[in-house]
Design a protein around this motif. Structure first.
Motif, mmCIF file in Angstrom:
data_model
loop_
_atom_site.group_PDB
_atom_site.id
_atom_site.type_symbol
_atom_site.label_atom_id
_atom_site.label_comp_id
_atom_site.label_asym_id
_atom_site.label_seq_id
_atom_site.Cartn_x
_atom_site.Cartn_y
_atom_site.Cartn_z
ATOM 1 N N ILE A 1 -4.693 7.225 12.840
ATOM 2 C CA ILE A 1 -6.155 7.337 12.741
ATOM 3 C C ILE A 1 -6.761 7.441 14.136
ATOM 4 O O ILE A 1 -7.654 8.260 14.382
ATOM 5 C CB ILE A 1 -6.738 6.135 11.968
ATOM 6 N N ALA A 2 -6.275 6.628 15.076
ATOM 7 C CA ALA A 2 -6.787 6.669 16.448
ATOM 8 C C ALA A 2 -6.493 8.013 17.105
ATOM 9 O O ALA A 2 -7.332 8.556 17.825
ATOM 10 C CB ALA A 2 -6.179 5.538 17.263
ATOM 11 N N ALA A 3 -5.295 8.559 16.855
ATOM 12 C CA ALA A 3 -4.931 9.859 17.433
ATOM 13 C C ALA A 3 -5.827 10.963 16.885
ATOM 14 O O ALA A 3 -6.261 11.851 17.629
ATOM 15 C CB ALA A 3 -3.469 10.172 17.153
ATOM 16 N N LEU B 1 1.260 -0.191 8.492
ATOM 17 C CA LEU B 1 -0.149 -0.268 8.882
ATOM 18 C C LEU B 1 -0.364 0.012 10.362
ATOM 19 O O LEU B 1 -1.366 0.627 10.737
ATOM 20 C CB LEU B 1 -0.727 -1.631 8.503
ATOM 21 N N GLU B 2 0.563 -0.397 11.212
ATOM 22 C CA GLU B 2 0.429 -0.134 12.650
ATOM 23 C C GLU B 2 0.508 1.362 12.928
ATOM 24 O O GLU B 2 -0.272 1.906 13.702
ATOM 25 C CB GLU B 2 1.500 -0.876 13.426
ATOM 26 N N MET C 1 0.834 -1.182 0.000
ATOM 27 C CA MET C 1 0.000 0.000 0.000
ATOM 28 C C MET C 1 0.879 1.246 0.000
ATOM 29 O O MET C 1 1.983 1.233 0.521
ATOM 30 C CB MET C 1 -0.902 0.034 1.226
ATOM 31 N N ARG C 2 0.335 2.288 -0.563
ATOM 32 C CA ARG C 2 1.007 3.588 -0.610
ATOM 33 C C ARG C 2 0.114 4.632 0.044
ATOM 34 O O ARG C 2 -1.081 4.434 0.185
ATOM 35 C CB ARG C 2 1.280 3.988 -2.057
ATOM 36 N N ARG C 3 0.704 5.773 0.367
ATOM 37 C CA ARG C 3 -0.039 6.860 0.988
ATOM 38 C C ARG C 3 -0.292 7.929 -0.058
ATOM 39 O O ARG C 3 0.620 8.336 -0.785
ATOM 40 C CB ARG C 3 0.793 7.424 2.134
#
Length: 151
Positions: free
Chosen positions: A106-108, A99-100, A1-3
């Motif tokens: 995302i959680a932050a 991914l971690e 995956m890429r960003r």
């Protein structure tokens, strides 16, 4: 995956419900293609630099997501098909995604967006009527200090 980051401009003459449905549509496309939406930032309605397809206002949206090149192809294909979208651009931010670290980010963001618990207000002290009627005295502005001389 890429960003990736993708910015698209929705026709500014459309009602808010139509704009929200367009935003939902494209975030669902990212998710359905195996991507992960990290953040969705709505910049709002702004005046365009020049007329695009007969309109002078646009609603700007920025999506930060992780996905594959197939995700981007499908997203851009749908941008071209949808008449509500007047401009778009997608850029690659990074080649590899941890991914971690992505889940932690995302959680932050979710934690920061959650409303904080309301603080208990301090009791308001009673103000004497004479204090209320007294005019406020303005202090004279401070003059800047002279620069130090170097030897």
């Amino acid at each position: 995956m890429r960003r990736y980051e993708s910015v698209w401009v929705v026709n500014g003459d459309l009602p808010d419900e139509e704009v929200k449905s367009a935003i939902d549509k494209f975030s669902k496309i990212i998710s359905s293609q195996g991507g992960t939406v990290v953040g969705l930032d709505e910049w709002g309605r702004r005046k365009l630099a020049y007329k695009i397809q007969g309109t002078i206002r646009g609603y700007y949206v920025l999506a930060d997501f992780a996905g594959t090149s197939e995700t981007v192809k499908e997203l851009e294909r749908n941008y071209r098909i949808d008449d509500r979208i007047i401009r778009f651009i997608t850029t690659k931010k990074s080649d590899k995604v941890n991914l971690e670290a992505l889940q932690a980010e995302i959680a932050a963001k979710a934690k920061a967006a959650a409303p904080a618990e309301p603080e208990v207000a301090a009791p308001v002290e009673a103000v004497a009527p004479a204090e209320v009627a007294a005019p406020a005295v303005e202090a004279a502005p401070e003059e800047p200090a002279a620069p130090a001389k170097e030897e």
